[in-house]
Design a protein around this motif. Structure first.
Motif, PDB file in Angstrom:
ATOM      1  N   ILE A 173      39.917  44.703  55.841  1.00 53.05           N
ATOM      2  CA  ILE A 173      39.308  43.701  54.976  1.00 53.05           C
ATOM      3  C   ILE A 173      39.603  43.971  53.502  1.00 53.05           C
ATOM      4  N   ARG A 174      40.184  45.113  53.234  1.00 48.55           N
ATOM      5  CA  ARG A 174      40.560  45.425  51.854  1.00 48.55           C
ATOM      6  C   ARG A 174      42.007  45.043  51.558  1.00 48.55           C
ATOM      7  N   GLU A 175      42.698  44.536  52.561  1.00 47.54           N
ATOM      8  CA  GLU A 175      44.106  44.167  52.391  1.00 47.54           C
ATOM      9  C   GLU A 175      44.224  42.830  51.651  1.00 47.54           C
ATOM     10  N   GLU A 176      45.400  42.594  51.119  1.00 51.35           N
ATOM     11  CA  GLU A 176      45.674  41.394  50.332  1.00 51.35           C
ATOM     12  C   GLU A 176      45.375  40.108  51.116  1.00 51.35           C
ATOM     13  N   ASP A 177      45.714  40.089  52.409  1.00 48.52           N
ATOM     14  CA  ASP A 177      45.536  38.858  53.180  1.00 48.52           C
ATOM     15  C   ASP A 177      44.071  38.501  53.424  1.00 48.52           C
ATOM     16  N   CYS A 178      43.154  39.393  53.082  1.00 49.10           N
ATOM     17  CA  CYS A 178      41.727  39.107  53.235  1.00 49.10           C
ATOM     18  C   CYS A 178      41.045  38.811  51.895  1.00 49.10           C
ATOM     19  N   ARG A 179      41.818  38.816  50.827  1.00 52.45           N
ATOM     20  CA  ARG A 179      41.233  38.658  49.495  1.00 52.45           C
ATOM     21  C   ARG A 179      40.453  37.347  49.344  1.00 52.45           C
ATOM     22  N   ALA A 180      40.936  36.269  49.956  1.00 54.42           N
ATOM     23  CA  ALA A 180      40.262  34.974  49.838  1.00 54.42           C
ATOM     24  C   ALA A 180      39.198  34.782  50.920  1.00 54.42           C
ATOM     25  N   GLY A 181      39.081  35.739  51.833  1.00 55.19           N
ATOM     26  CA  GLY A 181      38.077  35.649  52.886  1.00 55.19           C
ATOM     27  C   GLY A 181      38.651  36.065  54.223  1.00 55.19           C
ATOM     28  N   PHE A 182      37.778  36.228  55.189  1.00 55.29           N
ATOM     29  CA  PHE A 182      38.195  36.663  56.515  1.00 55.29           C
ATOM     30  C   PHE A 182      37.140  36.242  57.528  1.00 55.29           C
ATOM     31  N   ILE A 183      37.534  36.231  58.773  1.00 53.97           N
ATOM     32  CA  ILE A 183      36.636  35.906  59.877  1.00 53.97           C
ATOM     33  C   ILE A 183      36.603  37.106  60.816  1.00 53.97           C
ATOM     34  N   LEU A 184      35.414  37.519  61.177  1.00 51.99           N
ATOM     35  CA  LEU A 184      35.236  38.574  62.172  1.00 51.99           C
ATOM     36  C   LEU A 184      34.769  37.882  63.455  1.00 51.99           C
ATOM     37  N   ASP A 185      35.577  37.934  64.482  1.00 51.05           N
ATOM     38  CA  ASP A 185      35.276  37.268  65.746  1.00 51.05           C
ATOM     39  C   ASP A 185      34.738  38.294  66.740  1.00 51.05           C
ATOM     40  N   GLY A 186      33.455  38.159  67.086  1.00 55.72           N
ATOM     41  CA  GLY A 186      32.865  39.078  68.048  1.00 55.72           C
ATOM     42  C   GLY A 186      32.409  40.393  67.446  1.00 55.72           C
ATOM     43  N   PHE A 187      32.351  40.474  66.144  1.00 53.09           N
ATOM     44  CA  PHE A 187      31.873  41.668  65.461  1.00 53.09           C
ATOM     45  C   PHE A 187      31.041  41.236  64.269  1.00 53.09           C
ATOM     46  N   PRO A 188      29.942  41.874  64.037  1.00 53.77           N
ATOM     47  CA  PRO A 188      29.341  42.994  64.742  1.00 53.77           C
ATOM     48  C   PRO A 188      28.628  42.542  66.017  1.00 53.77           C
ATOM     49  N   ARG A 189      28.441  43.493  66.928  1.00 58.01           N
ATOM     50  CA  ARG A 189      27.769  43.205  68.200  1.00 58.01           C
ATOM     51  C   ARG A 189      26.383  43.832  68.293  1.00 58.01           C
ATOM     52  N   THR A 190      26.041  44.685  67.346  1.00 61.76           N
ATOM     53  CA  THR A 190      24.709  45.309  67.332  1.00 61.76           C
ATOM     54  C   THR A 190      24.171  45.280  65.910  1.00 61.76           C
ATOM     55  N   VAL A 191      22.849  45.423  65.777  1.00 61.51           N
ATOM     56  CA  VAL A 191      22.241  45.455  64.444  1.00 61.51           C
ATOM     57  C   VAL A 191      22.777  46.651  63.661  1.00 61.51           C
ATOM     58  N   ALA A 192      22.961  47.780  64.321  1.00 63.39           N
ATOM     59  CA  ALA A 192      23.496  48.967  63.627  1.00 63.39           C
ATOM     60  C   ALA A 192      24.886  48.675  63.060  1.00 63.39           C
ATOM     61  N   GLN A 193      25.733  47.997  63.824  1.00 64.30           N
ATOM     62  CA  GLN A 193      27.061  47.627  63.322  1.00 64.30           C
ATOM     63  C   GLN A 193      26.937  46.658  62.150  1.00 64.30           C
ATOM     64  N   ALA A 194      25.995  45.725  62.232  1.00 65.92           N
ATOM     65  CA  ALA A 194      25.795  44.763  61.139  1.00 65.92           C
ATOM     66  C   ALA A 194      25.376  45.479  59.860  1.00 65.92           C
ATOM     67  N   GLU A 195      24.508  46.457  60.005  1.00 63.65           N
ATOM     68  CA  GLU A 195      24.059  47.222  58.835  1.00 63.65           C
ATOM     69  C   GLU A 195      25.200  48.040  58.243  1.00 63.65           C
ATOM     70  N   ARG A 196      26.017  48.649  59.105  1.00 67.36           N
ATOM     71  CA  ARG A 196      27.173  49.416  58.608  1.00 67.36           C
ATOM     72  C   ARG A 196      28.185  48.498  57.928  1.00 67.36           C
ATOM     73  N   LEU A 197      28.379  47.313  58.487  1.00 66.30           N
ATOM     74  CA  LEU A 197      29.295  46.344  57.866  1.00 66.30           C
ATOM     75  C   LEU A 197      28.791  45.957  56.482  1.00 66.30           C
ATOM     76  N   SER A 198      27.497  45.684  56.359  1.00 66.70           N
ATOM     77  CA  SER A 198      26.925  45.332  55.045  1.00 66.70           C
ATOM     78  C   SER A 198      27.131  46.456  54.043  1.00 66.70           C
ATOM     79  N   ALA A 199      26.948  47.694  54.476  1.00 70.36           N
ATOM     80  CA  ALA A 199      27.144  48.840  53.584  1.00 70.36           C
ATOM     81  C   ALA A 199      28.602  48.958  53.167  1.00 70.36           C
ATOM     82  N   LEU A 200      29.509  48.765  54.111  1.00 64.73           N
ATOM     83  CA  LEU A 200      30.940  48.828  53.809  1.00 64.73           C
ATOM     84  C   LEU A 200      31.325  47.745  52.803  1.00 64.73           C
ATOM     85  N   LEU A 201      30.836  46.532  53.005  1.00 65.75           N
ATOM     86  CA  LEU A 201      31.160  45.439  52.087  1.00 65.75           C
ATOM     87  C   LEU A 201      30.553  45.675  50.704  1.00 65.75           C
TER      88      LEU A 201
END
Length: 142
Positions: A1-29
């Motif tokens: 998601i840090r690559e050039e092709d994601c600069r204008a946005g991206f779609i995550l299909d089927g992820f996150p699948r758990t609340v813990a993954q969602a929280e880690r994704l929020s922290a990463l972003l």
């Protein structure tokens, strides 16, 4: 998601699948001052998923896909139960196969896991005002 092709946005299909993954994704972003703008939920009743998923058959060599109800091969007699003998590829006549996770037993486990682990993500994202629900039971023209 840090690559050039994601600069204008991206779609995550089927992820996150758990609340813990969602929280880690929020922290990463948050590390890059990014955040999610939407969580799109494709809502389909479990019964409709059974029809859609358990009716899929594939010709593995070519990738051609068929469906018992929506796109049956010519070899399936009308009203017949699908079997490896009557589910044949239209072009080669070779047997079609079902993926191991497209059976009723596997789907039952997948849905139980979804309701237990994945569905709670809705509350996580609803609290942030991000959830958009799409009725995926309707046809494309509806």
């Amino acid at each position: 998601i840090r690559e050039e092709d994601c600069r204008a946005g991206f779609i995550l299909d089927g992820f996150p699948r758990t609340v813990a993954q969602a929280e880690r994704l929020s922290a990463l972003l948050a590390e890059t001052d990014d955040s999610l703008s939407k969580a799109v939920i494709l809502e389909v009743p479990d019964e409709a998923l059974e029809v859609r998923i358990c009716g899929r058959w594939l010709h593995m060599a070519s990738g051609r896909s068929y469906h018992v109800r929506f796109k049956p091969p010519k070899s399936l007699p009308q009203g017949a139960e699908p079997t490896s003998e009557n589910m044949r590829d239209n072009e080669t006549g070779e047997p079609l196969e079902q993926r191991a996770d497209d059976t009723k037993e596997a789907l039952k486990k997948r849905l139980a896991n979804y309701h237990e682990s994945t569905k709670p993500i809705l509350a996580h994202y609803k609290a942030k005002g991000l959830v958009r629900t799409v009725n995926a039971s309707r046809g494309p023209a509806e």
